[in-house]
Design an enzyme around this catalytic site. Structure first.
Site, PDB file in Angstrom:
ATOM      1  N   TYR A 161     -21.233 -61.340  25.783  1.00  0.00           N
ATOM      2  CA  TYR A 161     -21.181 -60.397  24.659  1.00  0.00           C
ATOM      3  C   TYR A 161     -22.327 -59.389  24.730  1.00  0.00           C
ATOM      4  O   TYR A 161     -22.133 -58.185  24.538  1.00  0.00           O
ATOM      5  CB  TYR A 161     -21.233 -61.197  23.360  1.00  0.00           C
ATOM      6  CG  TYR A 161     -21.152 -60.397  22.090  1.00  0.00           C
ATOM      7  CD1 TYR A 161     -19.931 -59.866  21.665  1.00  0.00           C
ATOM      8  CD2 TYR A 161     -22.273 -60.196  21.289  1.00  0.00           C
ATOM      9  CE1 TYR A 161     -19.840 -59.143  20.477  1.00  0.00           C
ATOM     10  CE2 TYR A 161     -22.192 -59.481  20.110  1.00  0.00           C
ATOM     11  CZ  TYR A 161     -20.975 -58.956  19.712  1.00  0.00           C
ATOM     12  OH  TYR A 161     -20.887 -58.238  18.535  1.00  0.00           O
ATOM     13  N   LYS A 165     -21.993 -55.349  25.064  1.00  0.00           N
ATOM     14  CA  LYS A 165     -22.538 -54.464  24.042  1.00  0.00           C
ATOM     15  C   LYS A 165     -23.641 -53.565  24.593  1.00  0.00           C
ATOM     16  O   LYS A 165     -23.808 -52.425  24.140  1.00  0.00           O
ATOM     17  CB  LYS A 165     -23.051 -55.296  22.859  1.00  0.00           C
ATOM     18  CG  LYS A 165     -21.943 -55.997  22.075  1.00  0.00           C
ATOM     19  CD  LYS A 165     -20.972 -55.005  21.465  1.00  0.00           C
ATOM     20  CE  LYS A 165     -19.938 -55.671  20.589  1.00  0.00           C
ATOM     21  NZ  LYS A 165     -19.037 -54.712  19.918  1.00  0.00           N
TER      22      LYS A 165
END
Length: 291
Positions: A161, A165
């Protein structure tokens, strides 16, 4: 007073719940013509809520990490409303696990949905705006991406993640420069809010007892998104904004720091002392979340 999004068509991905849902509702309140995107039936429920409140909205179910479906989403907005003014990339998932135990599928899925799911609709929307610009049509287009504190600082147990991001933040900076000639601004947000992805993390952070203000409510993020997608924000691009409750800050990314130099190639054995001196001159990195 004219509503901030009056007459502007906006696509919001991942808008069936959480942050995306709040963005869609706020754009509807601000007079926007909203294309609510998600997978499944949730998008239609949000679009119906906007229409029931007197706004304009349609739903379009699509997987924005799929190239053709992302293109179809952009084309649907243009076909329905005649033009497109803004794209809010919000769709994302997480599959939390320590890196040493993470599977290939857990890595690939998060990078596909979160990072490619930003690039694909952005690319198709930008191609439309580029064509408009080349035809002499004035363009005041806006892209708002969704990064995360995990992408800016790192987050233990979220390597996939965080990588996605962080990629979104870098993608935002590159796109801001490449798209500027066509009248397109590109910014990103790194929000802290209670959503289906973070409800466990922020379960204890509720309303302030003295004011009743719920700093973790996802709706607190939406006014910033609406402003960044407005015609008024045409001079702001390539920025990443952190937002939590009523607090907004501008994130300061990688910068060129202090350096050491010599007029020849370094020998590995001589680098230790000057590198340690260099690190002593450099600011300490921000702590990784969860470290």
């Amino acid at each position: 007073m004219t509503a901030m999004s009056d007459g502007r068509t906006v696509i919001i991905t991942g808008a069936g719940q959480g942050l995306g849902r709040e963005h869609a509702l706020e754009f509807g309140r601000q007079g926007g013509r909203v294309v609510v995107n998600d997978v499944g039936d949730a998008a239609e429920e949000v679009a119906a809520q906007i229409r029931a409140a007197g706004g304009t909205a349609i739903a379009f179910a699509a997987d924005v990490s799929d190239w053709q479906q992302a293109e179809a989403l952009v084309q649907k907005a243009i076909a329905e409303f005649g033009t497109l003014h803004a794209l809010v990339n919000n769709a994302g998932i997480n599959r939390d696990r320590m890196l040493v135990g993470m599977s290939e599928d857990e890595w690939d899925l998060v990078l596909k949905v979160d990072l490619k799911g930003h690039f694909a609709p952005m690319r198709h929307a930008a191609a439309y705006w580029r064509d408009q610009s080349k035809q002499g049509t004035p363009v005041q287009a806006r892209i708002v991406n969704t990064s995360s504190g995990a992408g800016l600082m790192g987050s233990v147990g979220q390597g996939n993640y965080a990588a996605a991001k962080a990629g979104i933040a870098a993608l935002t900076q590159v796109a801001a420069v490449e798209f500027a000639r066509y009248g397109i601004t590109v910014n990103a947000i790194a929000p802290s809010a209670r959503t289906p992805m973070t409800e466990t993390v922020f379960a204890e952070q509720m309303r302030a007892p003295e004011t009743g203000f719920d700093a973790m409510h996802p709706g607190n993020v939406s006014p910033l998104v609406v402003w960044l997608a407005s015609a008024e924000a045409g001079d702001v691009t390539g920025r990443v904004f952190e937002i939590e409750g009523g607090t907004v800050s501008v994130a300061d990314g990688w910068q060129h720091g202090p350096r050491i130099e010599k007029d020849a190639r370094w020998d590995p054995a001589e680098l230790g002392a000057p590198l340690r001196a260099l690190l002593n001159r450099a600011p300490a990195p921000a702590p990784v979340y969860g470290a």
